[in-house]
Design a protein around this motif. Structure first.
Motif, mmCIF file in Angstrom:
data_model
loop_
_atom_site.group_PDB
_atom_site.id
_atom_site.type_symbol
_atom_site.label_atom_id
_atom_site.label_comp_id
_atom_site.label_asym_id
_atom_site.label_seq_id
_atom_site.Cartn_x
_atom_site.Cartn_y
_atom_site.Cartn_z
ATOM 1 N N LYS A 208 -14.522 -11.015 -45.188
ATOM 2 C CA LYS A 208 -14.966 -9.660 -45.577
ATOM 3 C C LYS A 208 -14.475 -9.313 -46.971
ATOM 4 N N GLN A 209 -13.209 -9.642 -47.269
ATOM 5 C CA GLN A 209 -12.657 -9.320 -48.581
ATOM 6 C C GLN A 209 -13.420 -10.052 -49.680
ATOM 7 N N PHE A 210 -13.793 -11.297 -49.429
ATOM 8 C CA PHE A 210 -14.557 -12.057 -50.423
ATOM 9 C C PHE A 210 -15.966 -11.496 -50.568
ATOM 10 N N GLN A 211 -16.601 -11.170 -49.447
ATOM 11 C CA GLN A 211 -17.987 -10.702 -49.492
ATOM 12 C C GLN A 211 -18.112 -9.334 -50.153
ATOM 13 N N LYS A 212 -17.154 -8.447 -49.914
ATOM 14 C CA LYS A 212 -17.206 -7.113 -50.512
ATOM 15 C C LYS A 212 -16.943 -7.157 -52.012
ATOM 16 N N ASP B 186 3.209 -10.769 -37.582
ATOM 17 C CA ASP B 186 2.033 -11.427 -36.994
ATOM 18 C C ASP B 186 0.808 -10.519 -37.061
ATOM 19 N N PHE B 187 1.005 -9.233 -36.754
ATOM 20 C CA PHE B 187 -0.091 -8.261 -36.784
ATOM 21 C C PHE B 187 -0.693 -8.186 -38.186
ATOM 22 N N MET B 188 0.166 -8.091 -39.203
ATOM 23 C CA MET B 188 -0.312 -7.950 -40.576
ATOM 24 C C MET B 188 -0.970 -9.229 -41.087
ATOM 25 N N LEU B 189 -0.390 -10.370 -40.769
ATOM 26 C CA LEU B 189 -1.013 -11.639 -41.182
ATOM 27 C C LEU B 189 -2.416 -11.747 -40.605
ATOM 28 N N ASN B 190 -2.565 -11.394 -39.337
ATOM 29 C CA ASN B 190 -3.880 -11.458 -38.709
ATOM 30 C C ASN B 190 -4.821 -10.422 -39.318
ATOM 31 N N MET B 191 -4.308 -9.222 -39.567
ATOM 32 C CA MET B 191 -5.120 -8.132 -40.105
ATOM 33 C C MET B 191 -5.658 -8.474 -41.503
ATOM 34 N N ILE B 192 -4.855 -9.144 -42.302
ATOM 35 C CA ILE B 192 -5.211 -9.380 -43.705
ATOM 36 C C ILE B 192 -5.755 -10.790 -43.953
ATOM 37 N N TYR B 193 -5.248 -11.773 -43.199
ATOM 38 C CA TYR B 193 -5.544 -13.167 -43.537
ATOM 39 C C TYR B 193 -6.299 -13.951 -42.474
ATOM 40 N N SER B 194 -6.830 -13.300 -41.453
ATOM 41 C CA SER B 194 -7.674 -14.018 -40.487
ATOM 42 C C SER B 194 -8.939 -14.464 -41.221
ATOM 43 N N ASP B 195 -9.648 -15.425 -40.645
ATOM 44 C CA ASP B 195 -10.909 -15.873 -41.252
ATOM 45 C C ASP B 195 -11.836 -14.689 -41.491
ATOM 46 N N GLU B 196 -11.964 -13.838 -40.468
ATOM 47 C CA GLU B 196 -12.874 -12.690 -40.552
ATOM 48 C C GLU B 196 -12.443 -11.715 -41.651
ATOM 49 N N ILE C 3 6.640 4.741 -59.311
ATOM 50 C CA ILE C 3 6.021 6.043 -59.591
ATOM 51 C C ILE C 3 5.808 6.858 -58.318
ATOM 52 N N ASP C 4 5.963 6.225 -57.147
ATOM 53 C CA ASP C 4 5.782 6.948 -55.899
ATOM 54 C C ASP C 4 6.399 6.141 -54.757
ATOM 55 N N GLU C 5 6.591 6.812 -53.652
ATOM 56 C CA GLU C 5 7.114 6.196 -52.431
ATOM 57 C C GLU C 5 6.142 6.594 -51.326
ATOM 58 N N VAL C 6 5.606 5.600 -50.598
ATOM 59 C CA VAL C 6 4.599 5.891 -49.576
ATOM 60 C C VAL C 6 4.940 5.196 -48.262
ATOM 61 N N ASP C 7 4.562 5.855 -47.174
ATOM 62 C CA ASP C 7 4.612 5.264 -45.842
ATOM 63 C C ASP C 7 3.172 5.190 -45.357
ATOM 64 N N ILE C 8 2.714 3.974 -45.062
ATOM 65 C CA ILE C 8 1.315 3.765 -44.703
ATOM 66 C C ILE C 8 1.235 3.253 -43.266
ATOM 67 N N GLU C 9 0.567 4.025 -42.403
ATOM 68 C CA GLU C 9 0.353 3.585 -41.030
ATOM 69 C C GLU C 9 -0.758 2.554 -41.027
ATOM 70 N N ILE C 10 -0.501 1.399 -40.391
ATOM 71 C CA ILE C 10 -1.479 0.314 -40.422
ATOM 72 C C ILE C 10 -2.028 -0.035 -39.040
ATOM 73 N N GLY C 11 -1.594 0.720 -38.030
ATOM 74 C CA GLY C 11 -2.070 0.451 -36.678
ATOM 75 C C GLY C 11 -0.976 -0.153 -35.821
#
Length: 165
Positions: free
Chosen positions: A51-55, A37-47, A143-151
């Protein structure tokens, strides 16, 4: 016949609908409901999408057949100022998977990448996602393995994959 056409800001709802249909099935056994739920909101909310489209850092495309929209992609040419096209998002509706559409989409992304002077495709995939085998079959290599903190204490545990063009 599968077509890939550039999405506009007017397509936000379609992108959101597809994300909300695909994510629970793709990540439901990998991520907690809270992280999903956190990630869906973070990436796919209207806002967030606006922003992704405008940038214009990512170009969004809709994947369709003659009857409906089947999925979407978000790609970035010249990723990190290199000769790489980054696939940030690639999601197909569950009922379309296993029918060769993903392979067609990757081939179309390759054409777009070459037209933009890229020599490789790059993407991240969750280390526990079944799509890993799909990408390997199409020539992507880890080619790599990463752990990414997203909040919120959440972590993305990904492989970085690349395919030379």
């Amino acid at each position: 016949m599968i077509t890939i056409s550039e999405a506009t800001i007017n397509d936000l709802k379609i992108i959101q609908e597809i994300a909300h249909k695909t994510w629970p099935l793709t990540y439901g056994e990998i991520l907690s409901k809270e992280q999903l739920d956190f990630m869906l909101n973070m990436i796919y909310s209207d806002e967030a999408l606006t922003k992704q489209f405008q940038k214009k850092e990512q170009l969004f495309y809709l994947i369709s057949d003659s009857e409906s929209t089947l999925g979407f992609i978000g790609i970035e040419h010249h990723y990190k100022n290199g000769a790489v096209t980054r696939i940030h998002k690639i999601y197909l509706l569950p009922e379309t998977q296993g029918k060769g559409i993903g392979k067609i989409v990757i081939e179309e992304i390759e054409k777009l990448a070459v037209a933009n002077n890229s020599t490789a495709l790059s993407l991240n995939v969750n280390r526990f996602n079944n799509a890993l085998r799909f990408y390997q079959k199409l020539g992507f290599e880890v080619i790599d393995e990463v752990d990414i903190e997203i909040g919120n204490g959440f972590l993305m545990e990904d492989y970085v994959m690349e395919k030379r063009l």
